[in-house]
Design a protein around this motif. Structure first.
Motif, PDB file in Angstrom:
ATOM      1  N   THR A 197       0.831  -1.208   0.000  1.00 30.91           N
ATOM      2  CA  THR A 197       0.000   0.000   0.000  1.00 30.91           C
ATOM      3  C   THR A 197       0.865   1.257   0.000  1.00 30.91           C
ATOM      4  OG1 THR A 197      -1.747  -1.152   1.220  1.00 30.91           O
ATOM      5  CG2 THR A 197      -1.803   1.251   1.250  1.00 30.91           C
ATOM      6  N   PHE A 198       1.911   1.239   0.818  1.00 37.04           N
ATOM      7  CA  PHE A 198       2.801   2.388   0.892  1.00 37.04           C
ATOM      8  C   PHE A 198       3.557   2.590  -0.423  1.00 37.04           C
ATOM      9  CE2 PHE A 198       6.973   4.251   1.702  1.00 37.04           C
ATOM     10  CZ  PHE A 198       6.620   5.405   2.396  1.00 37.04           C
ATOM     11  N   ALA A 199       4.100   1.483  -0.963  1.00 38.88           N
ATOM     12  CA  ALA A 199       4.899   1.586  -2.182  1.00 38.88           C
ATOM     13  C   ALA A 199       4.057   1.965  -3.394  1.00 38.88           C
ATOM     14  CB  ALA A 199       5.616   0.258  -2.450  1.00 38.88           C
ATOM     15  N   GLY A 200       2.763   1.604  -3.357  1.00 38.28           N
ATOM     16  CA  GLY A 200       1.890   1.880  -4.490  1.00 38.28           C
ATOM     17  C   GLY A 200       1.638   3.353  -4.716  1.00 38.28           C
ATOM     18  N   GLY A 201       1.715   4.141  -3.657  1.00 34.84           N
ATOM     19  CA  GLY A 201       1.506   5.580  -3.815  1.00 34.84           C
ATOM     20  C   GLY A 201       0.061   5.919  -4.139  1.00 34.84           C
ATOM     21  N   PRO A 202      -0.215   7.155  -4.464  1.00 39.19           N
ATOM     22  CA  PRO A 202      -1.591   7.601  -4.713  1.00 39.19           C
ATOM     23  C   PRO A 202      -2.222   6.986  -5.952  1.00 39.19           C
ATOM     24  CG  PRO A 202      -0.019   9.339  -5.254  1.00 39.19           C
ATOM     25  CD  PRO A 202       0.761   8.266  -4.562  1.00 39.19           C
ATOM     26  N   ASP A 203      -1.397   6.602  -6.948  1.00 40.96           N
ATOM     27  CA  ASP A 203      -1.996   6.056  -8.172  1.00 40.96           C
ATOM     28  C   ASP A 203      -2.281   4.568  -8.062  1.00 40.96           C
ATOM     29  OD1 ASP A 203       0.543   5.059  -8.176  1.00 40.96           O
ATOM     30  OD2 ASP A 203       1.191   6.067 -10.019  1.00 40.96           O
ATOM     31  N   GLY A 204      -1.679   3.896  -7.046  1.00 34.37           N
ATOM     32  CA  GLY A 204      -1.948   2.486  -6.836  1.00 34.37           C
ATOM     33  C   GLY A 204      -1.401   1.575  -7.909  1.00 34.37           C
ATOM     34  N   LYS A 205      -0.541   2.069  -8.780  1.00 31.43           N
ATOM     35  CA  LYS A 205       0.002   1.252  -9.862  1.00 31.43           C
ATOM     36  C   LYS A 205       1.060   0.293  -9.329  1.00 31.43           C
ATOM     37  CE  LYS A 205      -0.817   4.695 -13.486  1.00 31.43           C
ATOM     38  NZ  LYS A 205      -0.181   5.555 -14.512  1.00 31.43           N
ATOM     39  N   ALA A 206       1.284  -0.799 -10.096  1.00 28.57           N
ATOM     40  CA  ALA A 206       2.279  -1.788  -9.721  1.00 28.57           C
ATOM     41  C   ALA A 206       3.645  -1.134  -9.573  1.00 28.57           C
ATOM     42  CB  ALA A 206       2.338  -2.899 -10.768  1.00 28.57           C
ATOM     43  N   THR A 207       4.322  -1.410  -8.487  1.00 33.61           N
ATOM     44  CA  THR A 207       5.625  -0.794  -8.235  1.00 33.61           C
ATOM     45  C   THR A 207       6.453  -1.717  -7.366  1.00 33.61           C
ATOM     46  OG1 THR A 207       6.692   1.240  -7.501  1.00 33.61           O
ATOM     47  CG2 THR A 207       4.802   0.470  -6.218  1.00 33.61           C
ATOM     48  N   VAL A 208       7.527  -1.180  -6.787  1.00 35.88           N
ATOM     49  CA  VAL A 208       8.500  -2.009  -6.085  1.00 35.88           C
ATOM     50  C   VAL A 208       8.563  -1.653  -4.601  1.00 35.88           C
ATOM     51  CG1 VAL A 208      10.938  -2.660  -5.974  1.00 35.88           C
ATOM     52  CG2 VAL A 208       9.879  -2.209  -8.188  1.00 35.88           C
ATOM     53  N   ILE A 209       8.568  -2.686  -3.745  1.00 32.26           N
ATOM     54  CA  ILE A 209       8.822  -2.503  -2.316  1.00 32.26           C
ATOM     55  C   ILE A 209      10.333  -2.516  -2.140  1.00 32.26           C
ATOM     56  CG2 ILE A 209       8.570  -3.484  -0.010  1.00 32.26           C
ATOM     57  CD1 ILE A 209       5.983  -4.815  -0.985  1.00 32.26           C
ATOM     58  N   GLU A 210      10.901  -1.396  -1.760  1.00 36.03           N
ATOM     59  CA  GLU A 210      12.351  -1.289  -1.638  1.00 36.03           C
ATOM     60  C   GLU A 210      12.817  -1.676  -0.235  1.00 36.03           C
ATOM     61  OE1 GLU A 210      14.134  -0.871  -4.098  1.00 36.03           O
ATOM     62  OE2 GLU A 210      12.968   0.230  -5.619  1.00 36.03           O
ATOM     63  N   GLU A 211      14.093  -1.974  -0.123  1.00 36.55           N
ATOM     64  CA  GLU A 211      14.674  -2.327   1.177  1.00 36.55           C
ATOM     65  C   GLU A 211      14.507  -1.187   2.176  1.00 36.55           C
ATOM     66  OE1 GLU A 211      19.006  -3.730   3.032  1.00 36.55           O
ATOM     67  OE2 GLU A 211      18.721  -3.602   0.858  1.00 36.55           O
ATOM     68  N   ALA A 212      14.605   0.050   1.695  1.00 36.33           N
ATOM     69  CA  ALA A 212      14.441   1.211   2.582  1.00 36.33           C
ATOM     70  C   ALA A 212      13.033   1.279   3.157  1.00 36.33           C
ATOM     71  CB  ALA A 212      14.748   2.491   1.806  1.00 36.33           C
ATOM     72  N   HIS A 213      12.024   0.860   2.373  1.00 34.62           N
ATOM     73  CA  HIS A 213      10.656   0.841   2.885  1.00 34.62           C
ATOM     74  C   HIS A 213      10.536  -0.118   4.062  1.00 34.62           C
ATOM     75  CE1 HIS A 213       9.329   1.892  -1.489  1.00 34.62           C
ATOM     76  NE2 HIS A 213       9.720   2.962  -0.825  1.00 34.62           N
ATOM     77  N   VAL A 214      11.121  -1.307   3.925  1.00 35.11           N
ATOM     78  CA  VAL A 214      11.057  -2.316   4.989  1.00 35.11           C
ATOM     79  C   VAL A 214      11.783  -1.806   6.231  1.00 35.11           C
ATOM     80  CG1 VAL A 214      11.591  -4.693   5.632  1.00 35.11           C
ATOM     81  CG2 VAL A 214      10.963  -4.158   3.264  1.00 35.11           C
ATOM     82  N   ALA A 215      12.957  -1.237   6.028  1.00 28.77           N
ATOM     83  CA  ALA A 215      13.756  -0.736   7.154  1.00 28.77           C
ATOM     84  C   ALA A 215      13.004   0.335   7.935  1.00 28.77           C
ATOM     85  CB  ALA A 215      15.082  -0.190   6.644  1.00 28.77           C
TER      86      ALA A 215
END
Length: 372
Positions: A197-215
């Motif tokens: 949900t966080f990585a998808g952003g406002p447009d909700g399009k397919a994207t990438v969960i980065e290591e920084a997001h997990v950290a």
């Protein structure tokens, strides 16, 4: 979709969360067009002893043999069955006899009159009943087996969840998530959903969960090794360490988990340092190189040690060890040994000064990092 040619649905595996999740999906499919609430029933199969096994099977029998009030098809979910496991209750002769009775009941059920979903976890697949279900029922084994696979199996779970959500994991992100959360399937899936949900952003399009997001977004629930204070300490940054200690104690934290986290990491780094100094491993941009080869040479010294432990470098995840060793400048062996002595000294001090734990750890941090 359920296999209409099979008399009942049987979902099993080592992880009760995954088993019940698939079981619920199957049950929801069967009840989608059932408007009569009395035609839907969920029976608990959880039992702590043989007497409870008998009660659960009797309740299931009564439900299955009940005729629908309005003449429609009934749907029964026999949920949380745990007496098929390799346990004291599961091995009891009385339980085995009751399971035979369950088999006879299932063999006589008319699937046109009643649809049945059975979810069982854990399960001993060596026994006759699961083998019979595998041949007879719409059978699903969740998780690939009886708990084998470890982090690899859990990795498959979160990767599959990410695909379903339309996202992917970037380099190192999935491994970091597994290291931070541990073997908690429910929490891993919930964290994957949150990160997606966080990585998808406002447009909700397919994207990438980065290591920084997990950290940044995932809490440290697996072990104490990811405490911020430990991260700061082993980065060699005194200012960050003192700030992390202030935050920890400001929120009511205790000193002992921090000391434990530091000791565990320090033990691992002592072993890493020894391998690096001997030329048998190297800390590079991708982490620690040479660990599998070193395990072949020295693993026999840890025979009998089967559980993950900071005392045994080779019981650790290779990627995780690389992250620890590569997260900052690797201290000298002398400094790491001195660290261990300082941790012991700090523990003794908090016993003497229980109301000054923050000050004790601040003093320890200054001593260690100023001398580094």
């Amino acid at each position: 979709m359920p296999d209409a040619a099979k008399p009942f649905i049987f979902v099993c595996g080592a992880d009760d969360f995954l088993v019940n999740r698939l079981g619920k999906t199957r049950y929801d499919e069967l009840t989608a067009d059932v408007t009569d609430e009395f035609a839907r029933e969920i029976i608990s199969g959880f039992a702590n002893n043989v007497g409870e096994v008998e009660s659960a099977i009797n309740r299931f029998r009564e439900s299955v043999q009940t005729v629908s009030m309005f003449g429609g098809k009934r749907v029964v979910w026999f949920k949380d069955v745990n007496f098929l496991a390799d346990s004291v209750t599961g091995r009891a002769e009385s339980t085995l006899k009751l399971v035979d009775d369950l088999k006879e009941l299932l063999a006589t059920v008319d699937p046109a009159q009643v649809a049945i979903v059975i979810t069982a976890a854990p399960i001993d697949r060596r026994r006759a009943f699961p083998k019979w279900c595998e041949k007879t029922a719409d059978f699903s084994l969740v998780g690939g087996g009886d708990g084998e696979g470890g982090s690899e199996a859990l990795g498959g779970v979160i990767l599959a969840e990410a695909r379903e959500l339309g996202v992917t994991f970037g380099e190192g992100a999935a491994q970091l998530l597994l290291a931070k959360v541990g073997a908690n399937t429910r929490l891993l899936i919930e964290e994957t959903r949150k990160l997606a949900t966080f990585a998808g952003g406002p447009d909700g399009k397919a994207t990438v969960i980065e290591e920084a997001h997990v950290a940044e977004l995932t809490a440290n629930t697996a072990e104490g090794d990811f405490f911020e204070a430990a991260e700061a300490f082993f980065s060699g940054d005194l200012k960050w360490t003192l700030a992390a200690l202030h935050h920890h104690f400001f929120t009511g934290g205790d000193a002992r988990p921090i000391i434990s986290a530091m000791q565990n990491r320090n033990r691992i780094l002592i072993q890493v340092r020894a391998l690096v100094d001997s030329g048998e491993a190297r800390v590079g941009q991708r982490g620690l190189d040479g660990l599998p080869k070193a395990a072949t040479a020295y693993g026999h010294h840890f025979i009998g040690v089967t559980e993950k432990s900071a005392y045994n470098l080779f019981s650790q995840n290779a990627w995780y060890v690389g992250k620890l060793a590569g997260s900052g400048k690797l201290p000298s062996l002398r400094r790491l040994i001195d660290n261990q002595q300082d941790f012991i000294r700090a523990f003794e001090e908090i016993v003497k000064r229980p109301n000054e734990q923050n000050e004790v750890l601040r003093e320890m941090a200054v001593r260690c990092l100023s001398a580094a």
